[in-house]
Design a protein around this motif. Structure first.
Motif, PDB file in Angstrom:
ATOM      1  N   ARG A 226      54.587  41.107  46.119  1.00  0.00           N
ATOM      2  CA  ARG A 226      54.726  41.160  44.665  1.00  0.00           C
ATOM      3  C   ARG A 226      54.220  39.827  44.123  1.00  0.00           C
ATOM      4  NH1 ARG A 226      57.813  43.603  40.463  1.00  0.00           N
ATOM      5  NH2 ARG A 226      58.683  42.096  38.955  1.00  0.00           N
ATOM      6  N   ILE A 227      53.213  39.884  43.254  1.00  0.00           N
ATOM      7  CA  ILE A 227      52.539  38.667  42.790  1.00  0.00           C
ATOM      8  C   ILE A 227      52.460  38.698  41.275  1.00  0.00           C
ATOM      9  CG2 ILE A 227      50.407  37.315  42.881  1.00  0.00           C
ATOM     10  CD1 ILE A 227      49.875  38.634  45.633  1.00  0.00           C
ATOM     11  N   ALA A 228      52.891  37.622  40.629  1.00  0.00           N
ATOM     12  CA  ALA A 228      52.826  37.498  39.174  1.00  0.00           C
ATOM     13  C   ALA A 228      51.585  36.702  38.794  1.00  0.00           C
ATOM     14  CB  ALA A 228      54.079  36.808  38.639  1.00  0.00           C
ATOM     15  N   VAL A 229      50.917  37.132  37.716  1.00  0.00           N
ATOM     16  CA  VAL A 229      49.670  36.493  37.289  1.00  0.00           C
ATOM     17  C   VAL A 229      49.703  36.259  35.782  1.00  0.00           C
ATOM     18  CG1 VAL A 229      47.151  36.681  37.179  1.00  0.00           C
ATOM     19  CG2 VAL A 229      48.379  37.637  39.147  1.00  0.00           C
ATOM     20  N   THR A 230      49.456  35.018  35.348  1.00  0.00           N
ATOM     21  CA  THR A 230      49.199  34.750  33.934  1.00  0.00           C
ATOM     22  C   THR A 230      47.684  34.711  33.727  1.00  0.00           C
ATOM     23  OG1 THR A 230      48.990  32.329  33.965  1.00  0.00           O
ATOM     24  CG2 THR A 230      51.230  33.249  33.932  1.00  0.00           C
ATOM     25  N   GLY A 231      47.264  34.913  32.481  1.00  0.00           N
ATOM     26  CA  GLY A 231      45.826  34.919  32.209  1.00  0.00           C
ATOM     27  C   GLY A 231      45.121  36.112  32.811  1.00  0.00           C
ATOM     28  N   SER A 232      45.827  37.237  32.919  1.00  0.00           N
ATOM     29  CA  SER A 232      45.283  38.402  33.636  1.00  0.00           C
ATOM     30  C   SER A 232      44.184  39.123  32.868  1.00  0.00           C
ATOM     31  CB  SER A 232      46.403  39.391  33.957  1.00  0.00           C
ATOM     32  OG  SER A 232      46.985  39.895  32.766  1.00  0.00           O
ATOM     33  N   THR A 233      43.969  38.797  31.598  1.00  0.00           N
ATOM     34  CA  THR A 233      42.879  39.429  30.852  1.00  0.00           C
ATOM     35  C   THR A 233      41.626  38.565  30.845  1.00  0.00           C
ATOM     36  OG1 THR A 233      43.636  38.462  28.758  1.00  0.00           O
ATOM     37  CG2 THR A 233      44.493  40.646  29.343  1.00  0.00           C
ATOM     38  N   GLY A 234      41.698  37.367  31.389  1.00  0.00           N
ATOM     39  CA  GLY A 234      40.536  36.491  31.441  1.00  0.00           C
ATOM     40  C   GLY A 234      39.588  36.884  32.556  1.00  0.00           C
TER      41      GLY A 234
ATOM     42  N   GLY B 103      41.286  35.987  36.007  1.00  0.00           N
ATOM     43  CA  GLY B 103      42.540  36.714  36.170  1.00  0.00           C
ATOM     44  C   GLY B 103      42.335  38.202  36.348  1.00  0.00           C
ATOM     45  N   ALA B 104      41.458  38.792  35.554  1.00  0.00           N
ATOM     46  CA  ALA B 104      41.211  40.229  35.659  1.00  0.00           C
ATOM     47  C   ALA B 104      40.615  40.583  37.015  1.00  0.00           C
ATOM     48  CB  ALA B 104      40.283  40.690  34.534  1.00  0.00           C
ATOM     49  N   ALA B 105      39.687  39.755  37.495  1.00  0.00           N
ATOM     50  CA  ALA B 105      39.077  40.017  38.802  1.00  0.00           C
ATOM     51  C   ALA B 105      40.090  39.851  39.925  1.00  0.00           C
ATOM     52  CB  ALA B 105      37.890  39.077  39.018  1.00  0.00           C
ATOM     53  N   LEU B 106      40.976  38.866  39.804  1.00  0.00           N
ATOM     54  CA  LEU B 106      42.000  38.666  40.825  1.00  0.00           C
ATOM     55  C   LEU B 106      42.970  39.841  40.861  1.00  0.00           C
ATOM     56  CD1 LEU B 106      43.385  36.868  42.949  1.00  0.00           C
ATOM     57  CD2 LEU B 106      44.713  35.860  41.066  1.00  0.00           C
ATOM     58  N   VAL B 107      43.397  40.310  39.697  1.00  0.00           N
ATOM     59  CA  VAL B 107      44.319  41.454  39.644  1.00  0.00           C
ATOM     60  C   VAL B 107      43.688  42.672  40.311  1.00  0.00           C
ATOM     61  CG1 VAL B 107      45.458  43.094  38.104  1.00  0.00           C
ATOM     62  CG2 VAL B 107      45.605  40.643  37.641  1.00  0.00           C
TER      63      VAL B 107
ATOM     64  N   HIS C  81      48.687  45.214  46.863  1.00  0.00           N
ATOM     65  CA  HIS C  81      49.743  44.330  46.389  1.00  0.00           C
ATOM     66  C   HIS C  81      50.266  44.815  45.031  1.00  0.00           C
ATOM     67  CE1 HIS C  81      48.993  41.420  49.559  1.00  0.00           C
ATOM     68  NE2 HIS C  81      47.698  41.469  49.283  1.00  0.00           N
ATOM     69  N   GLU C  82      51.533  44.536  44.773  1.00  0.00           N
ATOM     70  CA  GLU C  82      52.119  44.828  43.470  1.00  0.00           C
ATOM     71  C   GLU C  82      51.893  43.623  42.563  1.00  0.00           C
ATOM     72  OE1 GLU C  82      56.490  45.551  41.336  1.00  0.00           O
ATOM     73  OE2 GLU C  82      56.350  45.278  43.521  1.00  0.00           O
ATOM     74  N   VAL C  83      51.230  43.838  41.445  1.00  0.00           N
ATOM     75  CA  VAL C  83      50.918  42.750  40.518  1.00  0.00           C
ATOM     76  C   VAL C  83      51.689  42.950  39.225  1.00  0.00           C
ATOM     77  CG1 VAL C  83      49.120  41.557  39.210  1.00  0.00           C
ATOM     78  CG2 VAL C  83      48.605  42.457  41.496  1.00  0.00           C
ATOM     79  N   VAL C  84      52.393  41.905  38.792  1.00  0.00           N
ATOM     80  CA  VAL C  84      53.014  41.905  37.469  1.00  0.00           C
ATOM     81  C   VAL C  84      52.261  40.895  36.621  1.00  0.00           C
ATOM     82  CG1 VAL C  84      55.274  42.689  38.214  1.00  0.00           C
ATOM     83  CG2 VAL C  84      54.782  40.253  38.239  1.00  0.00           C
ATOM     84  N   ARG C  85      51.951  41.274  35.398  1.00  0.00           N
ATOM     85  CA  ARG C  85      51.143  40.452  34.508  1.00  0.00           C
ATOM     86  C   ARG C  85      52.025  39.842  33.426  1.00  0.00           C
ATOM     87  NH1 ARG C  85      48.141  43.193  31.449  1.00  0.00           N
ATOM     88  NH2 ARG C  85      49.314  45.129  31.699  1.00  0.00           N
ATOM     89  N   LEU C  86      51.957  38.529  33.259  1.00  0.00           N
ATOM     90  CA  LEU C  86      52.687  37.870  32.191  1.00  0.00           C
ATOM     91  C   LEU C  86      51.884  37.997  30.902  1.00  0.00           C
ATOM     92  CD1 LEU C  86      53.911  36.569  34.853  1.00  0.00           C
ATOM     93  CD2 LEU C  86      54.692  34.756  33.322  1.00  0.00           C
ATOM     94  N   VAL C  87      52.516  38.574  29.869  1.00  0.00           N
ATOM     95  CA  VAL C  87      51.831  38.877  28.614  1.00  0.00           C
ATOM     96  C   VAL C  87      52.595  38.252  27.449  1.00  0.00           C
ATOM     97  CG1 VAL C  87      50.829  41.022  29.499  1.00  0.00           C
ATOM     98  CG2 VAL C  87      53.083  41.064  28.391  1.00  0.00           C
ATOM     99  N   ARG C  88      51.896  38.034  26.346  1.00  0.00           N
ATOM    100  CA  ARG C  88      52.501  37.324  25.213  1.00  0.00           C
ATOM    101  C   ARG C  88      52.994  38.296  24.146  1.00  0.00           C
ATOM    102  NH1 ARG C  88      48.468  32.043  24.779  1.00  0.00           N
ATOM    103  NH2 ARG C  88      48.080  31.936  27.021  1.00  0.00           N
ATOM    104  N   HIS C  89      53.580  39.387  24.590  1.00  0.00           N
ATOM    105  CA  HIS C  89      54.213  40.356  23.705  1.00  0.00           C
ATOM    106  C   HIS C  89      55.326  41.029  24.502  1.00  0.00           C
ATOM    107  CE1 HIS C  89      52.127  43.514  25.946  1.00  0.00           C
ATOM    108  NE2 HIS C  89      50.988  42.869  25.747  1.00  0.00           N
TER     109      HIS C  89
ATOM    110  N   ASP D  15      56.580  37.055  45.548  1.00  0.00           N
ATOM    111  CA  ASP D  15      56.230  36.202  46.682  1.00  0.00           C
ATOM    112  C   ASP D  15      55.292  35.076  46.279  1.00  0.00           C
ATOM    113  OD1 ASP D  15      57.418  37.859  49.001  1.00  0.00           O
ATOM    114  OD2 ASP D  15      56.247  39.322  47.866  1.00  0.00           O
ATOM    115  N   ALA D  16      54.554  35.279  45.174  1.00  0.00           N
ATOM    116  CA  ALA D  16      53.597  34.279  44.708  1.00  0.00           C
ATOM    117  C   ALA D  16      53.462  34.395  43.198  1.00  0.00           C
ATOM    118  CB  ALA D  16      52.241  34.474  45.377  1.00  0.00           C
TER     119      ALA D  16
END
Length: 299
Positions: A5-13, A16-20, A28-36, A62-63
């Motif tokens: 389980r991996i959290a990512v900020t900047g996931s629309t950049g 970030g988008a390519a990493l997700v 992997h399970e990805v959770v995206r930190l969003v500003r809403h 985990d990361a």
């Protein structure tokens, strides 16, 4: 890394988008930190300006990969926008580090963005991660940016500062602006063209981040640049070769200073940065040369 389980900020950049996409493709399970407020199970709310993170959404991660920040080249560098560049990085990173440190079971690794702007103008001198920070606005921002992860480091979380170079990609970043110009036959040198550009193919950048997540021995600063920096003049020639377009135009330094303000000094500055720690950690570049990196972006 096993499925995580991996959290990512900047996931629309761009990065970030390519990493997700890469992480999810490998299960992997990805959770995206969003500003809403979170609208789905894979979103976690945060607000870097208020130093707020919904910490519950990070439980079980985990990361954490922190990539958010105002674009350096998105606007003319007014004093207000320079504050935005600094605050978006320093305050956002401190919020993430504090959230990570507050968890009963923190993640194993915090991979936090940084930039080769840390080194300032190095001229023809090649530098690796052992070099000190340079002088000027961007080096000072990078020093504060990296220091803002202190809470996570003090909590025992392996922390890596990914000092990113110029990412060769069609979808965004500096090269996202260059491709249309060169396709139209309007590309050319910036200034005298002798300044070094430390580039990295987007594919290699994502692979390098995955390598960092998978390598427990890596912590601290890691340069995410290709192994063979080239000059702006060599970039110009390579773009012409690959795109089969003339490269007759030049952007004189005085004109760039008028158009870009303070940012022109970074466009005209030279950064010859080497990925010493990545290479020592066994990372292999798929597209080490500039021609190969440009062709990879076009694919």
């Amino acid at each position: 890394m096993p499925r995580s389980r991996i959290a990512v900020t900047g996931s629309t950049g761009l990065i970030g988008a390519a990493l997700v996409r890469s992480l999810r493709t490998d299960g992997h399970e990805v959770v995206r930190l969003v500003r809403h407020p979170a609208r789905s199970g894979d979103e976690v709310e945060w607000d870097p300006k208020r130093s707020y993170v919904d910490v519950a959404g990070l439980v079980g991660c985990d990361a954490v990969v922190h990539l958010a920040g105002a674009g350096v080249g998105d606007h003319r560098w007014t004093e207000a926008y320079k504050r935005e560049i600094r605050d978006s990085r320093v305050l956002g990173t401190a919020a993430i580090a504090d959230a990570v440190a507050s968890l009963d079971t923190p993640p194993k690794v915090l991979l936090s963005g940084s930039a080769i702007g840390y080194y300032g103008d190095t001229g023809d001198r090649a530098v690796d991660e052992s070099a000190p920070p340079g002088d000027g606005f961007l080096p000072s921002v990078c020093v504060e940016w990296e220091a803002a992860t202190a809470a996570a480091e003090e909590a025992g979380v392996r922390t890596v500062h990914a000092r990113t170079g110029l990412v060769v990609a069609r979808e965004g970043g500096a090269w996202g602006r260059l491709f249309p110009l060169f396709r139209a036959g309007l590309g050319g040198r910036l200034g005298n063209g002798r300044q070094y550009w430390s580039f990295i193919a987007l594919h290699d950048h994502i692979a390098a981040m995955r390598h960092i997540l998978d390598t427990p021995e890596l912590s601290g600063a890691v340069n995410l640049t290709g192994p063979d920096p080239v000059t702006n003049g060599e970039v110009t020639a390579a773009m012409g070769r690959v795109l089969h377009r003339p490269t007759l135009f030049t952007a004189p330094a005085p004109a760039l200073r008028i158009a870009l303000g303070d940012f022109a000094e970074d466009v005209l500055g030279s950064q010859r940065v080497l990925p010493g720690r990545l290479l020592d950690a066994g990372f292999s570049f798929a597209f080490p040369g500039i021609d190969a990196a440009i062709r990879a972006a076009l694919r």
